[in-house]
Design an enzyme around this catalytic site. Structure first.
Site, mmCIF file in Angstrom:
data_model
loop_
_atom_site.group_PDB
_atom_site.id
_atom_site.type_symbol
_atom_site.label_atom_id
_atom_site.label_comp_id
_atom_site.label_asym_id
_atom_site.label_seq_id
_atom_site.Cartn_x
_atom_site.Cartn_y
_atom_site.Cartn_z
ATOM 1 N N TYR A 47 16.423 32.866 16.993
ATOM 2 C CA TYR A 47 16.891 33.812 15.965
ATOM 3 C C TYR A 47 17.855 34.832 16.571
ATOM 4 C CZ TYR A 47 12.916 31.902 13.394
ATOM 5 O OH TYR A 47 12.024 31.076 12.783
ATOM 6 N N TRP A 70 19.898 34.328 19.140
ATOM 7 C CA TRP A 70 21.181 33.649 19.333
ATOM 8 C C TRP A 70 21.908 33.470 18.008
ATOM 9 C CZ3 TRP A 70 23.943 33.577 23.420
ATOM 10 C CH2 TRP A 70 23.358 33.620 24.675
ATOM 11 N N ARG A 130 25.924 50.846 39.724
ATOM 12 C CA ARG A 130 26.274 49.548 39.137
ATOM 13 C C ARG A 130 25.430 49.295 37.878
ATOM 14 N NH1 ARG A 130 28.855 46.585 42.148
ATOM 15 N NH2 ARG A 130 27.714 47.100 44.053
ATOM 16 N N GLU A 147 26.528 48.308 18.351
ATOM 17 C CA GLU A 147 27.407 47.621 17.401
ATOM 18 C C GLU A 147 26.627 46.583 16.596
ATOM 19 O OE1 GLU A 147 30.311 47.382 15.167
ATOM 20 O OE2 GLU A 147 31.043 48.233 17.047
ATOM 21 N N LYS A 200 26.277 53.821 6.398
ATOM 22 C CA LYS A 200 27.365 53.177 7.137
ATOM 23 C C LYS A 200 28.051 54.168 8.073
ATOM 24 C CE LYS A 200 28.593 49.301 4.200
ATOM 25 N NZ LYS A 200 29.724 48.587 3.600
#
Length: 121
Positions: free
Chosen positions: A18, A20, A57, A71, A96
């Site tokens: 799910y 992916w 890093r 996002e 939104k």
């Protein structure tokens, strides 16, 4: 078999599938996700090659990941709002806008982390 009926390692496999599917859907439907993935394809090797400590890093890589994570969440919010209806509603616009603001903050955070760490190396 329903999603909730899956147990143990089969649940893990189903959850991975799910996830992916979600990444694939985001890639196919959102230009911002495609742009951020391309940026990551460029910046992850830079983060791995630049002469910094392991902690620095990790911060570089986490900052990049944060942008994509936020996002994806923003895209999920937008998808649910759009599913509810096409007519304007003040709360839909607010949801939104808040998701978009979260993406902006993630991008600004990533930029700040990179500007603070990379030039110092």
């Amino acid at each position: 078999m329903m999603k909730s009926d899956v147990k143990g390692w089969r649940r893990w496999i189903a959850a991975t599938r799910y996830s992916w599917q979600g990444l694939k859907a985001g890639w196919q439907s959102e230009a911002a996700i495609r742009q951020e993935v391309v940026a990551m394809l460029v910046l992850v090797p830079v983060a791995l090659l630049v002469d910094v400590s392991a902690g620095e890093r990790a911060m570089l890589l986490l900052a990049l990941s944060l942008v994509l994570i936020v996002e994806l969440l923003n895209t999920g919010i937008e998808t649910v709002v759009d599913r509810l209806g096409a007519e304007f509603h003040e709360l839909s616009g607010k949801a939104k806008d808040l998701g978009s603001a979260a993406v902006l903050l993630a991008l600004l955070t990533a930029t700040a982390v990179w500007l603070l760490i990379v030039p110092a190396s």
